[in-house]
Design an enzyme around this catalytic site. Structure first.
Site, PDB file in Angstrom:
ATOM      1  N   LYS A 294       0.826  -1.209   0.000  1.00  0.00           N
ATOM      2  CA  LYS A 294       0.000   0.000   0.000  1.00  0.00           C
ATOM      3  C   LYS A 294       0.866   1.267   0.000  1.00  0.00           C
ATOM      4  CE  LYS A 294      -2.379  -1.063   3.747  1.00  0.00           C
ATOM      5  NZ  LYS A 294      -1.886  -2.385   4.157  1.00  0.00           N
TER       6      LYS A 294
ATOM      7  N   ARG B 114      -9.731   0.375   9.116  1.00  0.00           N
ATOM      8  CA  ARG B 114      -9.242  -0.970   9.420  1.00  0.00           C
ATOM      9  C   ARG B 114     -10.260  -1.781  10.208  1.00  0.00           C
ATOM     10  NH1 ARG B 114      -3.493   0.073   9.022  1.00  0.00           N
ATOM     11  NH2 ARG B 114      -2.222  -1.775   9.348  1.00  0.00           N
TER      12      ARG B 114
ATOM     13  N   ARG C 174      11.640  -5.934   4.838  1.00  0.00           N
ATOM     14  CA  ARG C 174      11.539  -4.506   5.121  1.00  0.00           C
ATOM     15  C   ARG C 174      12.141  -4.197   6.497  1.00  0.00           C
ATOM     16  NH1 ARG C 174       5.644  -1.790   4.812  1.00  0.00           N
ATOM     17  NH2 ARG C 174       5.392  -2.518   6.935  1.00  0.00           N
TER      18      ARG C 174
ATOM     19  N   ARG D 110      11.451   0.031  11.504  1.00  0.00           N
ATOM     20  CA  ARG D 110      10.131  -0.158  12.105  1.00  0.00           C
ATOM     21  C   ARG D 110      10.186  -1.344  13.031  1.00  0.00           C
ATOM     22  NH1 ARG D 110       4.941   0.432   8.253  1.00  0.00           N
ATOM     23  NH2 ARG D 110       4.203  -0.959   9.891  1.00  0.00           N
TER      24      ARG D 110
ATOM     25  N   ARG E  86      -0.093  -9.079  13.270  1.00  0.00           N
ATOM     26  CA  ARG E  86      -0.705  -8.038  12.436  1.00  0.00           C
ATOM     27  C   ARG E  86      -1.561  -8.654  11.335  1.00  0.00           C
ATOM     28  NH1 ARG E  86       4.687  -5.447  11.084  1.00  0.00           N
ATOM     29  NH2 ARG E  86       3.628  -4.367   9.393  1.00  0.00           N
TER      30      ARG E  86
END
Ligand code: ADP
Length: 193
Positions: A14, A89, A128, A134, A146
């Protein structure tokens, strides 16, 4: 105005696609994840509260993100349209967003849902995590949490917009360019209609 929700599980691309869509269509990008990370970086009370939930892979409370989005809409009265990323969400967030837009004589035009297998998602997120700084991308348990939150709560968002015929599934695997062209095709078709 053209208002779009870019939808899909964590790691579905996204953020990457939002950057490109924003540039092509001049939409204002609203990412609740980015807004929350901004609060954390500034060590606000909201940020401190959100961080512990985010680090466990859980969602922050609906009223917190709805408030952030409401403020962002107010702050951008001249926008051409909005690209919502990571929001809504939950079902409650969807209902709240529809109301916020309706109050401004606006609506969601389309929900573009990126379709990616779970195996690919975990691979991308761990990857990532090597460079993103992060904390929620480093640990496979947090990543799985998640994805589980996504299945438990966020899939209701697609159901909500399906009843209005607004959801389009777009293949989220392939090159960044290929995916971008598929998304753009869907937007162009609707803008022309
Ligand atoms: P990703 O989609 O890769 O998980 P995001 O940057 O969209 O990343 O979100 C990171 C975290 O921020 C989420 O796991 C959640 O804790 C919190 N968050 C972001 N957006 C929302 C939202 N709309 N509602 C509740 N929590 C959110």
């Amino acid at each position: 105005m053209f208002n779009l929700i870019l939808f899909g599980p964590p790691g579905s691309g996204k953020g990457t696609q939002s950057e490109k869509l924003m540039a092509r269509y001049g939409l204002k990008h609203l990412s609740t994840g980015d807004l929350l990370r901004h609060e954390i970086a500034n060590q606000t009370i909201l940020g401190l509260e959100a961080k512990s939930l985010m680090d466990q892979g859980q969602l922050v409370p609906d009223e917190v993100v709805i408030g952030m989005i409401s403020t962002a809409l107010d702050n951008n009265p001249l926008a051409n349209g909005f690209l919502f990323d990571g929001f809504p969400r939950t079902k409650a967030q969807s209902v709240a967003l529809d109301k916020l837009l309706e109050d401004r004589n606006e609506a969601i035009n389309v929900v573009l849902a990126l379709d990616v297998t779970e195996q690919e998602l975990v691979k991308r997120l761990l990857n990532r995590g090597l460079t993103s700084n992060r904390s929620d991308d480093v640990n496979e348990d947090v990543i799985r949490a998640r994805i589980a939150e996504y299945h438990k709560k966020t899939s209701a968002v697609a159901e909500h917009y399906q009843q209005f015929g607004k959801v389009v599934l777009v293949p989220g695997e392939g090159t960044v360019e290929e995916i971008f062209e598929s998304l753009s095709g869907e937007i162009d078709r609707r803008k022309a209609a």
